[in-house]
Design a protein around this motif. Structure first.
Motif, PDB file in Angstrom:
ATOM      1  N   TYR A 115      -1.319  -1.650  11.605  1.00 47.82           N
ATOM      2  CA  TYR A 115      -0.769  -1.825  10.266  1.00 47.82           C
ATOM      3  C   TYR A 115      -1.917  -1.615   9.298  1.00 47.82           C
ATOM      4  N   ASP A 116      -1.729  -0.728   8.312  1.00 45.82           N
ATOM      5  CA  ASP A 116      -2.788  -0.454   7.350  1.00 45.82           C
ATOM      6  C   ASP A 116      -2.241  -0.569   5.933  1.00 45.82           C
ATOM      7  N   CYS A 117      -2.890  -1.421   5.145  1.00 48.81           N
ATOM      8  CA  CYS A 117      -2.402  -1.659   3.782  1.00 48.81           C
ATOM      9  C   CYS A 117      -3.301  -1.043   2.728  1.00 48.81           C
ATOM     10  N   GLN A 172       2.624   1.814   7.617  1.00 46.59           N
ATOM     11  CA  GLN A 172       1.858   2.110   6.408  1.00 46.59           C
ATOM     12  C   GLN A 172       2.555   1.533   5.186  1.00 46.59           C
ATOM     13  N   GLU A 173       1.787   0.972   4.275  1.00 48.07           N
ATOM     14  CA  GLU A 173       2.346   0.493   3.027  1.00 48.07           C
ATOM     15  C   GLU A 173       2.802   1.674   2.166  1.00 48.07           C
ATOM     16  N   THR A 175       2.644   1.901  -0.980  1.00 47.25           N
ATOM     17  CA  THR A 175       1.639   2.172  -2.011  1.00 47.25           C
ATOM     18  C   THR A 175       0.538   3.094  -1.507  1.00 47.25           C
ATOM     19  N   VAL A 176       0.193   2.984  -0.216  1.00 47.39           N
ATOM     20  CA  VAL A 176      -0.825   3.858   0.377  1.00 47.39           C
ATOM     21  C   VAL A 176      -0.363   5.308   0.331  1.00 47.39           C
ATOM     22  N   THR A 210       7.421  -1.360  -0.842  1.00 44.49           N
ATOM     23  CA  THR A 210       6.811  -2.319  -1.765  1.00 44.49           C
ATOM     24  C   THR A 210       7.805  -3.388  -2.177  1.00 44.49           C
ATOM     25  N   HIS A 215       7.031 -10.447   4.031  1.00 44.13           N
ATOM     26  CA  HIS A 215       6.004  -9.534   4.535  1.00 44.13           C
ATOM     27  C   HIS A 215       5.010 -10.335   5.381  1.00 44.13           C
ATOM     28  N   LEU A 218       0.475  -9.735   4.876  1.00 49.60           N
ATOM     29  CA  LEU A 218      -0.281  -9.900   3.644  1.00 49.60           C
ATOM     30  C   LEU A 218      -1.709 -10.362   3.870  1.00 49.60           C
ATOM     31  N   SER A 221      -4.967  -5.577   7.061  1.00 46.66           N
ATOM     32  CA  SER A 221      -4.736  -4.587   8.121  1.00 46.66           C
ATOM     33  C   SER A 221      -5.105  -5.137   9.485  1.00 46.66           C
ATOM     34  N   ILE A 261       5.895  -7.440  11.323  1.00 46.42           N
ATOM     35  CA  ILE A 261       5.674  -6.360  10.357  1.00 46.42           C
ATOM     36  C   ILE A 261       6.567  -5.169  10.670  1.00 46.42           C
TER      37      ILE A 261
END
Length: 282
Positions: A115-117, A172-173, A175-176, A210, A215, A218, A221, A261
Motif C-alpha cells: 500500500y503506497d500513499c 494506490q491512493e 491522490t497519488v 479519496t 481507511h 492512515l 505505506s 485496506i
C-alpha cells in the motif's frame, strides 16, 4: 554534479556499504595491471577515454566502474579477460545495500503486497517517473546518484516477469495517481504503464478513493512479502529510515491492516476502469 565529466562511466560508492571491499579489491587489481603495463594514470586515462581523476577514484575504490569500463580496461591493459571477469562481482555491488536486500527478499517471495500513499509503488514506476522523484530530493542528488538509484529501482522490477512470478497486489491512493510528478506527460505515461502492468495475470492494482470514509492505512505505506519458506516479512520506508519488519506480532498487524485496506479500496477491475478515466482527464 560530477567534476570528472564522466557521469556515464561510474557511480559514487557509499562508504558504509560492505560491498566496498569488492570495489576496493577491483581498484587494487586495476592499479597493478596498469603499472605492469607501464602506464601512469594520465596515459591510461587517455587510452581509455576518461580523465585521470576518474581512474584515481576507481583505483582507490571510491567509484564503481560500469561494465563497459571494465571491458575497455581489459582490452587496453591486455588482461586477457581477467579484468572483464570481475563484472559479475561488481554488478552485485552496483546498487545500494538496502536496495539489494529488498530485491533479494522480493526474489524469494511468492506474494508481494503493498500500500503506497505517497508515490506510485516502486515496482510499478516508469523510468522517467522514478527519475523525476529522485531529481526532486533535497539535499539534491548528483546525476551519478540519480542514475544509480533509478537503475536500481528498474532492476527490482524484473521480479514481475520472473518465472514463476510472484503475485503482486498494490493499493494506490487516488491522490497519488492525480499528482503530476515530472509533469503531465510523465504522469500520462505512468498511468498508461499501470494499465499495462495491471493487465498481467500475476498483478492486481487497486485504487483507494479519496472519498472513502473508513481507511485502515492512515498510519502510512507498507509492504508485505510472503516467502517461499512460508514466512512473511514486512518492509517500511519513510524519510531517512528503511526498516525490515520480522517480529511476528508486528507482521500480523501489518497483514491485518493490509487486508482491510484492500477490502476498502476499489476492486482490481473497478480500479483499472478508474485509471483509464484518470488518463482521459490528464
Amino acid at each position: 554534479m560530477n567534476t570528472d565529466g564522466a557521469d556515464e562511466s561510474s557511480w559514487e560508492l557509499d562508504p558504509e556499504d560492505e560491498s566496498g571491499a569488492v570495489i576496493a579489491a577491483l581498484g587494487r587489481q586495476l592499479k597493478m595491471w596498469r603499472e605492469s603495463a607501464g602506464l601512469d594514470r594520465a596515459k591510461f586515462g587517455q587510452r581509455m577515454g576518461y580523465g585521470p581523476n576518474l581512474i584515481y577514484k576507481i583505483e582507490r575504490g571510491t567509484r564503481i566502474p560500469r561494465p563497459e569500463f571494465l571491458d575497455k580496461a581489459d582490452e587496453v591493459l591486455g588482461a586477457g579477460g581477467k579484468i572483464a571477469a570481475m563484472k559479475a562481482d561488481v554488478e552485485k555491488a552496483r546498487y545500494p545495500k538496502k536496495v539489494r536486500d529488498l530485491a533479494e527478499l522480493e526474489a524469494k517471495a511468492v506474494e508481494i503486497g503493498a500500500y503506497d500513499c505517497g508515490v506510485v509503488m516502486g515496482l510499478l514506476q516508469t523510468e522517467e517517473y522514478a527519475r523525476a522523484l529522485y531529481g526532486m530530493r533535497r539535499p539534491a542528488y548528483s546525476e551519478d546518484q540519480v542514475d544509480r538509484l533509478v537503475m536500481a529501482r528498474l532492476a527490482r522490477q524484473n521480479v514481475i516477469q520472473a518465472q514463476p512470478a510472484p503475485l503482486l497486489t498494490v493499493v494506490q491512493e487516488e491522490t497519488v495517481l492525480r499528482r503530476p510528478i515530472g509533469g503531465r506527460m510523465v504522469l500520462r505515461r505512468q498511468l498508461e504503464h499501470l494499465l499495462t502492468v495491471g493487465s498481467l495475470r500475476n498483478v492486481e492494482i487497486q485504487v483507494m478513493p479519496t472519498a472513502v470514509e473508513e481507511h485502515a492505512g492512515l498510519a502510512g505505506s507498507l509492504q508485505l512479502m510472503r516467502l517461499r519458506d512460508g514466512t512473511t516479512v514486512g518492509h517500511n520506508e519513510v524519510q531517512l529510515v528503511s526498516r525490515l519488519i520480522t517480529q511476528p506480532k508486528e507482521v500480523q498487524i501489518l497483514d491485518m491492516r493490509y487486508g482491510m485496506i484492500r477490502a476498502q479500496a476499489l476492486t482490481p477491475r473497478e480500479s483499472l476502469t478508474f485509471i483509464e478515466k484518470l488518463l482521459g482527464e490528464t
